[in-house]
Design a protein around this motif. Structure first.
Motif, PDB file in Angstrom:
ATOM      1  N   ALA A  89      -9.276 -11.773   3.595  1.00 16.46           N
ATOM      2  CA  ALA A  89      -8.655 -11.462   4.885  1.00 16.46           C
ATOM      3  C   ALA A  89      -7.210 -11.948   4.921  1.00 16.46           C
ATOM      4  N   VAL A  90      -6.987 -13.155   4.396  1.00 13.97           N
ATOM      5  CA  VAL A  90      -5.627 -13.713   4.343  1.00 13.97           C
ATOM      6  C   VAL A  90      -4.763 -12.897   3.388  1.00 13.97           C
ATOM      7  N   LEU A  91      -5.313 -12.536   2.238  1.00  9.74           N
ATOM      8  CA  LEU A  91      -4.563 -11.741   1.251  1.00  9.74           C
ATOM      9  C   LEU A  91      -4.177 -10.377   1.817  1.00  9.74           C
ATOM     10  N   VAL A  92      -5.102  -9.765   2.560  1.00  9.95           N
ATOM     11  CA  VAL A  92      -4.818  -8.465   3.182  1.00  9.95           C
ATOM     12  C   VAL A  92      -3.718  -8.608   4.234  1.00  9.95           C
ATOM     13  N   ALA A  93      -3.761  -9.675   5.015  1.00  7.62           N
ATOM     14  CA  ALA A  93      -2.732  -9.917   6.025  1.00  7.62           C
ATOM     15  C   ALA A  93      -1.355 -10.083   5.381  1.00  7.62           C
ATOM     16  N   ILE A  94      -1.316 -10.800   4.262  1.00  5.67           N
ATOM     17  CA  ILE A  94      -0.051 -10.987   3.527  1.00  5.67           C
ATOM     18  C   ILE A  94       0.452  -9.642   2.989  1.00  5.67           C
ATOM     19  N   ASP A  95      -0.470  -8.845   2.443  1.00  6.34           N
ATOM     20  CA  ASP A  95      -0.098  -7.532   1.910  1.00  6.34           C
ATOM     21  C   ASP A  95       0.442  -6.610   2.999  1.00  6.34           C
ATOM     22  N   LEU A  96      -0.178  -6.672   4.191  1.00  4.60           N
ATOM     23  CA  LEU A  96       0.289  -5.841   5.310  1.00  4.60           C
ATOM     24  C   LEU A  96       1.712  -6.229   5.724  1.00  4.60           C
ATOM     25  N   MET A  97       1.987  -7.527   5.722  1.00  4.09           N
ATOM     26  CA  MET A  97       3.340  -7.987   6.054  1.00  4.09           C
ATOM     27  C   MET A  97       4.337  -7.548   4.986  1.00  4.09           C
ATOM     28  N   PHE A  98       3.894  -7.611   3.723  1.00  3.24           N
ATOM     29  CA  PHE A  98       4.762  -7.175   2.631  1.00  3.24           C
ATOM     30  C   PHE A  98       5.030  -5.679   2.712  1.00  3.24           C
ATOM     31  N   LEU A  99       4.006  -4.927   3.134  1.00  2.00           N
ATOM     32  CA  LEU A  99       4.122  -3.472   3.219  1.00  2.00           C
ATOM     33  C   LEU A  99       5.219  -3.051   4.195  1.00  2.00           C
ATOM     34  N   LYS A 100       5.448  -3.881   5.213  1.00  2.00           N
ATOM     35  CA  LYS A 100       6.492  -3.573   6.195  1.00  2.00           C
ATOM     36  C   LYS A 100       7.893  -3.725   5.621  1.00  2.00           C
ATOM     37  N   THR A 101       7.993  -4.454   4.520  1.00  2.00           N
ATOM     38  CA  THR A 101       9.316  -4.727   3.946  1.00  2.00           C
ATOM     39  C   THR A 101       9.744  -3.681   2.916  1.00  2.00           C
ATOM     40  N   PRO A 105       8.358   5.879  -1.608  1.00  4.60           N
ATOM     41  CA  PRO A 105       7.164   6.131  -2.440  1.00  4.60           C
ATOM     42  C   PRO A 105       6.333   4.877  -2.711  1.00  4.60           C
ATOM     43  N   LEU A 106       7.008   3.726  -2.828  1.00  7.97           N
ATOM     44  CA  LEU A 106       6.287   2.477  -3.114  1.00  7.97           C
ATOM     45  C   LEU A 106       5.356   2.120  -1.954  1.00  7.97           C
ATOM     46  N   GLN A 107       5.826   2.316  -0.734  1.00  4.28           N
ATOM     47  CA  GLN A 107       4.997   2.027   0.437  1.00  4.28           C
ATOM     48  C   GLN A 107       3.761   2.915   0.470  1.00  4.28           C
ATOM     49  N   ILE A 108       3.957   4.189   0.151  1.00  2.00           N
ATOM     50  CA  ILE A 108       2.823   5.133   0.125  1.00  2.00           C
ATOM     51  C   ILE A 108       1.841   4.762  -0.982  1.00  2.00           C
ATOM     52  N   ALA A 109       2.398   4.370  -2.129  1.00  6.15           N
ATOM     53  CA  ALA A 109       1.549   3.996  -3.272  1.00  6.15           C
ATOM     54  C   ALA A 109       0.705   2.765  -2.964  1.00  6.15           C
ATOM     55  N   LEU A 110       1.258   1.845  -2.187  1.00  9.21           N
ATOM     56  CA  LEU A 110       0.525   0.629  -1.831  1.00  9.21           C
ATOM     57  C   LEU A 110      -0.382   0.829  -0.618  1.00  9.21           C
ATOM     58  N   PHE A 111      -0.020   1.777   0.216  1.00  9.08           N
ATOM     59  CA  PHE A 111      -0.731   1.988   1.481  1.00  9.08           C
ATOM     60  C   PHE A 111      -2.188   2.407   1.261  1.00  9.08           C
ATOM     61  N   LEU A 117      -9.169  -0.996   0.618  1.00 13.61           N
ATOM     62  CA  LEU A 117      -9.694  -2.362   0.544  1.00 13.61           C
ATOM     63  C   LEU A 117     -10.114  -2.867   1.923  1.00 13.61           C
ATOM     64  N   ILE A 118      -9.304  -2.576   2.942  1.00 15.68           N
ATOM     65  CA  ILE A 118      -9.624  -2.995   4.314  1.00 15.68           C
ATOM     66  C   ILE A 118     -10.914  -2.325   4.780  1.00 15.68           C
ATOM     67  N   LEU A 119     -11.058  -1.032   4.472  1.00 15.03           N
ATOM     68  CA  LEU A 119     -12.268  -0.298   4.858  1.00 15.03           C
ATOM     69  C   LEU A 119     -13.496  -0.893   4.177  1.00 15.03           C
ATOM     70  N   CYS A 120     -13.400  -1.190   2.897  1.00 21.17           N
ATOM     71  CA  CYS A 120     -14.523  -1.804   2.165  1.00 21.17           C
ATOM     72  C   CYS A 120     -14.876  -3.163   2.754  1.00 21.17           C
TER      73      CYS A 120
END
Length: 209
Positions: A89-101, A105-111, A117-120
């Motif tokens: 949960a913490v790792l996903v929160a960090i990734d979401l914050m990183f995604l905003k930066t 194409p990189l954002q789409i690739a990570l999105f 992962l969040i759905l799973c």
């Protein structure tokens, strides 16, 4: 005769309302006793344990003794399970914050992989407590089995997710229900869905054998 039948049904309904409210109050009380941080996980395991026994038609169980015994027994393991759930949960929160930066194409690739992962993670949570109290498996195995049941029963997972959302909405709309039915209603929905999934898998296994 008809009056006696009606009064019997009303008595049963009132009895179950009382039982549900009682175990929900225990859930809140024991969660608070552990300052919620350390109390919520063992208290939730105890709640699901009681609901599972009711689902198995063990309606005569002593609720207080069952709840307290489970709470004490599972206090350490349940909290370790909670910590195990907290890490992704913490790792996903960090990734979401990183995604905003990032953008382009990189954002789409990570999105896409991140939201997969969040759905799973959410689907695993739906089955986690039912699996944990039903199979009495280890922490890692419980997480694996929970994801297995969620993926194998996508339609049931969706129904459970919608039902939980409806319960949450109902409690937010009628806040007076929260002390009496908030946790136990969600536990009943998830334990019922999980139990039907377990029986379905068991039935398939028997048939294949």
């Amino acid at each position: 005769m008809e009056f006696g039948k009606t009064s019997g049904i009303l008595f049963t309904i009132c009895e179950w309302i009382t039982r549900l409210a009682y175990v929900n109050l225990l859930w809140l009380l024991f969660s608070a006793a552990g300052m919620f941080v350390w109390g919520i996980m063992p208290s939730t395991v105890a709640l699901f344990t009681v609901v599972r026994k009711w689902l198995l038609k063990e309606t005569g169980i002593p609720v207080w003794n069952t709840f307290w015994k489970t709470y004490r027994k599972e206090f350490l393991r349940a909290n370790l399970l909670g910590l195990l759930l907290l890490i992704p949960a913490v790792l996903v929160a960090i990734d979401l914050m990183f995604l905003k930066t990032v953008a382009g194409p990189l954002q789409i690739a990570l999105f896409i992989p991140l939201w997969t992962l969040i759905l799973c993670y959410l689907l695993t949570l739906l089955f986690l407590f039912p699996v944990y109290v039903h199979y009495r498996a280890g922490m890692i195995d419980s997480i694996k089995y929970a994801l297995f049941h969620a993926v194998l029963n996508p339609h049931r997972s969706v129904i459970m997710l919608v039902a939980v959302a409806a319960v949450i909405f109902l409690n937010l709309y009628m806040t007076a229900l929260i002390p009496f039915f908030s946790g136990v209603m969600i536990a009943a929905v998830l334990m019922t869905g999980g139990y039907h999934s377990f029986n379905r898998i068991k039935g398939k296994t028997v048939t294949q054998t």
